[in-house]
Enzyme design. Structure first.
Site, PDB file in Angstrom:
ATOM      1  CG  HIS A 151     -25.124 -36.390 -20.919  1.00 40.21           C
ATOM      2  ND1 HIS A 151     -24.907 -37.695 -20.571  1.00 40.21           N
ATOM      3  CD2 HIS A 151     -23.957 -35.961 -21.486  1.00 40.21           C
ATOM      4  CE1 HIS A 151     -23.676 -38.058 -20.901  1.00 40.21           C
ATOM      5  NE2 HIS A 151     -23.079 -37.007 -21.450  1.00 40.21           N
TER       6      HIS A 151
HETATM    7  C1  LIG Z   1     -17.832 -31.327 -19.894  1.00 42.04           C
HETATM    8  C2  LIG Z   1     -18.835 -31.940 -20.839  1.00 42.04           C
HETATM    9  C3  LIG Z   1     -18.647 -33.249 -21.302  1.00 42.04           C
HETATM   10  C4  LIG Z   1     -19.572 -33.821 -22.162  1.00 42.04           C
HETATM   11  N1  LIG Z   1     -19.282 -35.020 -22.740  1.00 42.04           N
HETATM   12  C5  LIG Z   1     -20.083 -35.489 -23.718  1.00 42.04           C
HETATM   13  C6  LIG Z   1     -19.707 -36.602 -24.482  1.00 42.04           C
HETATM   14  O1  LIG Z   1     -18.615 -37.127 -24.354  1.00 42.04           O
HETATM   15  N2  LIG Z   1     -20.587 -37.070 -25.404  1.00 42.04           N
HETATM   16  C7  LIG Z   1     -21.806 -36.496 -25.590  1.00 42.04           C
HETATM   17  O2  LIG Z   1     -22.587 -37.009 -26.410  1.00 42.04           O
HETATM   18  N3  LIG Z   1     -22.161 -35.385 -24.907  1.00 42.04           N
HETATM   19  C8  LIG Z   1     -21.316 -34.850 -24.015  1.00 42.04           C
HETATM   20  N4  LIG Z   1     -21.629 -33.690 -23.392  1.00 42.04           N
HETATM   21  C9  LIG Z   1     -22.919 -33.058 -23.702  1.00 42.04           C
HETATM   22  C10 LIG Z   1     -22.917 -32.343 -25.051  1.00 42.04           C
HETATM   23  O3  LIG Z   1     -21.664 -31.745 -25.298  1.00 42.04           O
HETATM   24  C11 LIG Z   1     -24.063 -31.314 -25.015  1.00 42.04           C
HETATM   25  O4  LIG Z   1     -25.305 -32.003 -24.879  1.00 42.04           O
HETATM   26  C12 LIG Z   1     -24.156 -30.451 -26.257  1.00 42.04           C
HETATM   27  O5  LIG Z   1     -22.901 -29.963 -26.647  1.00 42.04           O
HETATM   28  C13 LIG Z   1     -25.112 -29.295 -25.969  1.00 42.04           C
HETATM   29  O6  LIG Z   1     -25.198 -28.465 -27.096  1.00 42.04           O
HETATM   30  P1  LIG Z   1     -25.943 -27.057 -27.006  1.00 42.04           P
HETATM   31  O7  LIG Z   1     -25.898 -26.466 -28.355  1.00 42.04           O
HETATM   32  O8  LIG Z   1     -27.272 -27.252 -26.350  1.00 42.04           O
HETATM   33  O9  LIG Z   1     -25.078 -26.200 -25.981  1.00 42.04           O
HETATM   34  P2  LIG Z   1     -23.544 -25.748 -26.064  1.00 42.04           P
HETATM   35  O10 LIG Z   1     -22.793 -26.603 -27.011  1.00 42.04           O
HETATM   36  O11 LIG Z   1     -23.068 -25.680 -24.654  1.00 42.04           O
HETATM   37  O12 LIG Z   1     -23.606 -24.297 -26.709  1.00 42.04           O
HETATM   38  C14 LIG Z   1     -24.056 -23.142 -26.041  1.00 42.04           C
HETATM   39  C15 LIG Z   1     -23.220 -21.965 -26.561  1.00 42.04           C
HETATM   40  O13 LIG Z   1     -23.808 -20.746 -26.109  1.00 42.04           O
HETATM   41  C16 LIG Z   1     -22.771 -19.898 -25.637  1.00 42.04           C
HETATM   42  N5  LIG Z   1     -23.385 -18.977 -24.664  1.00 42.04           N
HETATM   43  C17 LIG Z   1     -23.987 -19.294 -23.491  1.00 42.04           C
HETATM   44  N6  LIG Z   1     -24.479 -18.173 -22.916  1.00 42.04           N
HETATM   45  C18 LIG Z   1     -24.188 -17.141 -23.742  1.00 42.04           C
HETATM   46  C19 LIG Z   1     -24.500 -15.758 -23.737  1.00 42.04           C
HETATM   47  N7  LIG Z   1     -25.217 -15.182 -22.744  1.00 42.04           N
HETATM   48  N8  LIG Z   1     -24.086 -14.993 -24.784  1.00 42.04           N
HETATM   49  C20 LIG Z   1     -23.394 -15.543 -25.817  1.00 42.04           C
HETATM   50  N9  LIG Z   1     -23.081 -16.859 -25.884  1.00 42.04           N
HETATM   51  C21 LIG Z   1     -23.482 -17.653 -24.855  1.00 42.04           C
HETATM   52  C22 LIG Z   1     -21.749 -20.835 -25.033  1.00 42.04           C
HETATM   53  O14 LIG Z   1     -20.483 -20.228 -24.907  1.00 42.04           O
HETATM   54  C23 LIG Z   1     -21.790 -21.982 -26.038  1.00 42.04           C
HETATM   55  O15 LIG Z   1     -20.896 -21.754 -27.105  1.00 42.04           O
HETATM   56  C24 LIG Z   1     -20.735 -33.087 -22.531  1.00 42.04           C
HETATM   57  C25 LIG Z   1     -20.921 -31.778 -22.077  1.00 42.04           C
HETATM   58  C26 LIG Z   1     -19.982 -31.193 -21.253  1.00 42.04           C
HETATM   59  C27 LIG Z   1     -20.181 -29.772 -20.798  1.00 42.04           C
END
Ligand SMILES: Cc1cc2nc3c(=O)[nH]c(=O)nc-3n(C[C@H](O)[C@H](O)[C@H](O)COP(=O)(O)OP(=O)(O)OC[C@H]3O[C@@H](n4cnc5c(N)ncnc54)[C@H](O)[C@@H]3O)c2cc1C
Length: 497
Positions: free
Chosen positions: A428
């Site tokens: 998280h």
């Molecule tokens: C294994 C795991 C289990 C989890 N379980 C839960 C849960 O059960 N419940 C819950 O509430 N939260 C959970 N979380 C946390 C939650 O999923 C995250 O807080 C949330 O998805 C984050 O969203 P974000 O948009 O910040 O990042 P992300 O959803 O990670 O999106 C970032 C995106 O950017 C892309 N990216 C990164 N670098 C580059 C680059 N240089 N060029 C192009 N693309 C790139 C990635 O591929 C990804 O698609 C979990 C997270 C993980 C990893």
């Protein structure tokens, strides 16, 4: 106006869908991972039974901090991002910790958040309650108690006998106790922003998704963004002009992209020969996470054959730290080792975590290199104390009938260093580009997600969260991306919906 969004993860999918509702905005969404069209998801991603870290992952490793271990810290690499690889647990966290956002920026107290949490969900069981939504894009369900495995039924019964209360809805504003875990799933199938925001929006002529490209850096004219440079799968360079760039690569990769672009602490850029565009000391500093400490037990009670849900029930409770009650979670998983022995893992989450010890730095100038991650879990004394208090309570519940009758603890877990030796991520991470007021030297973005001191650069993902919620972060990121998208379009994003 052309907006380039870097990252089609949780926040990127929501943002692309909301901005492209305006035909006057041309949206280009860039993503490193693959795009699966509706009906074509690989089975391991579409079921909602466990986290996925063997595929569609960035394979990042981090230094734990207090103990000198390297630990895998998964992040989804696929359109949908970590929402496609996570455990689908759909929690909000305590209202008072959203109120604390007002210590950093104005307009973000719980009453301003609640309408957004209601708007994003369709709570199948409790949609008629006044703090829930019944018509939002993300369906939320819980396993009925009648369908729980015997182990989880015993867990709930033991928690009740140990003095915890029953809670049917862990997203009620004052929820604490034992009860069913809410999930963003329907009939065992994961429900994500890729399905419910991005895919329906891809029919719009003003939205283009480009998958399979690695975002490298933002191009500037002076201190105003004019475009993005990326690498195609074959390594060739791509340049895309933009009037605005929204960074949504997640908590680890977003600060790395800013640093490659010349934005961050000078001492983090000069070793890599990156010219400074704008010094911002908060980039890559002060990251928060929920530390996870696991306790394992052999179990003598049936579990169904794989594939089956890992989790059905959740306990939240308060532990006292320096006279202050702080929330922790206990989430039991079931599994089998390779020899077929049944075990359960009771995962303790330091939910009200307060340590800000995580840092992100560049390993090098190449965008294909993973950033250098240091987590610092349990380095904060209060978090460490909460992990011990929570661990003792977890063991007390495990030793209570009828759970105690079917459980044998693994050895060495009562060692006082168990938490420090074994602490891992609960996935998280937030706060590596945190929100704050313009006079706060550690702030990176303002209340609308605009990077301070630059023109046309925004960040809309988990990295801007200034105070970690006291629960899993997925719903908070979806609600945040909705708010920031509304603010970008001139709506009322930072105020009540
Ligand atoms: C294994 C795991 C289990 C989890 N379980 C839960 C849960 O059960 N419940 C819950 O509430 N939260 C959970 N979380 C946390 C939650 O999923 C995250 O807080 C949330 O998805 C984050 O969203 P974000 O948009 O910040 O990042 P992300 O959803 O990670 O999106 C970032 C995106 O950017 C892309 N990216 C990164 N670098 C580059 C680059 N240089 N060029 C192009 N693309 C790139 C990635 O591929 C990804 O698609 C979990 C997270 C993980 C990893």
């Amino acid at each position: 106006m052309r907006v380039v969004i870097c990252g089609a993860g949780t926040a990127g999918c929501v943002t692309a869908a909301r901005l492209s509702e305006d035909p006057g905005i041309e949206v280009v969404l860039l993503e490193a991972g693959p795009h699966y069209t509706p009906g074509n998801w690989p089975a391991e991603l579409s079921h909602a039974f466990r986290i996925i870290k063997e595929s569609h992952d960035w394979d990042y490793f981090a230094q734990a901090g207090a103990s000198p271990r390297l630990v895998h810290v998964p992040r989804g690499r696929v359109v949908g991002g970590s929402s496609v690889t996570n455990a689908t647990i759909a929690l909000r966290g305590l209202p008072e910790h959203y109120d604390e956002w007002n210590d950093y920026v104005d307009g973000y107290d719980w009453t301003s958040w609640l309408p957004w949490f209601r708007a994003i969900e369709r709570d199948v069981q409790f949609g008629d309650r006044d703090y829930h939504g019944d018509s939002g894009p993300i369906p939320i369900t819980r396993y009925p108690r009648d369908d729980w495995y015997p182990l989880f039924e015993r867990f709930a019964e033991a928690a009740l006998r140990a003095g915890h209360r029953w809670t049917d809805d862990h997203n009620a504003p004052d929820a604490a106790g034992v009860g069913p875990t809410p999930f963003n799933m329907l009939d065992g199938i994961r429900q994500t922003p890729a399905d419910h925001y991005l895919d329906p929006a891809l029919t719009r002529p003003n939205l283009t998704l480009v998958s399979g490209v690695t975002c490298d850096r933002i191009r500037f004219s002076g201190q105003t963004a004019v475009g993005v440079e990326a690498l195609a799968a074959d390594g060739s360079q791509i340049a895309i002009d933009a009037d605005h760039v929204i960074v949504a690569l997640g908590t680890y990769a977003s600060p790395a992209l800013l640093m490659r672009s010349g934005v961050g602490p000078a001492e983090a850029l000069t070793p890599h020969g990156i010219p400074l565009v704008h010094e911002l000391g908060g980039v890559g500093n002060g990251m928060q996470d929920h530390p996870k400490v696991s306790y394992r037990f052999w179990i003598d009670t049936p579990i169904p054959a794989w594939p089956h849900p890992w989790i059905q029930v959740l306990l939240t409770a308060y532990g006292e730290v320096g006279g202050d009650p702080r929330l922790f979670q206990v989430m039991p998983y079931v599994g089998q080792d390779t020899a077929g022995h049944r075990f359960t893992e009771f995962n303790l989450q330091v939910a009200d975590a307060r340590g800000r010890t995580g840092t992100i730095r560049l390993q090098g100038r190449d965008p294909r290199l993973q950033p250098v991650l240091r987590m610092g879990w349990l380095e904060d004394d209060g978090d460490r104390t909460l992990s011990v208090v929570g661990g003792e309570e977890l063991m007390r519940v495990a030793a209570t009938a009828p759970l105690a009758d079917v459980m044998v603890p693994w050895p060495n877990q009562d060692d006082p260093d168990h938490a420090l030796r074994t602490v891992e991520t609960f996935h998280h991470v937030v706060g590596s580009l945190r929100m704050g007021r313009a006079d706060d030297p550690t702030a990176v973005v303002d209340a609308d997600g605009r990077v301070l001191g630059l023109g046309g650069v925004y960040c809309f993902d988990a990295s801007v969260i200034p105070r970690i919620p006291s629960a899993n972060t997925h719903l908070a990121v979806i609600a945040l991306a909705e708010r920031l998208s509304a603010a970008f379009r001139g709506g009322s994003g930072t105020r009540a919906r």
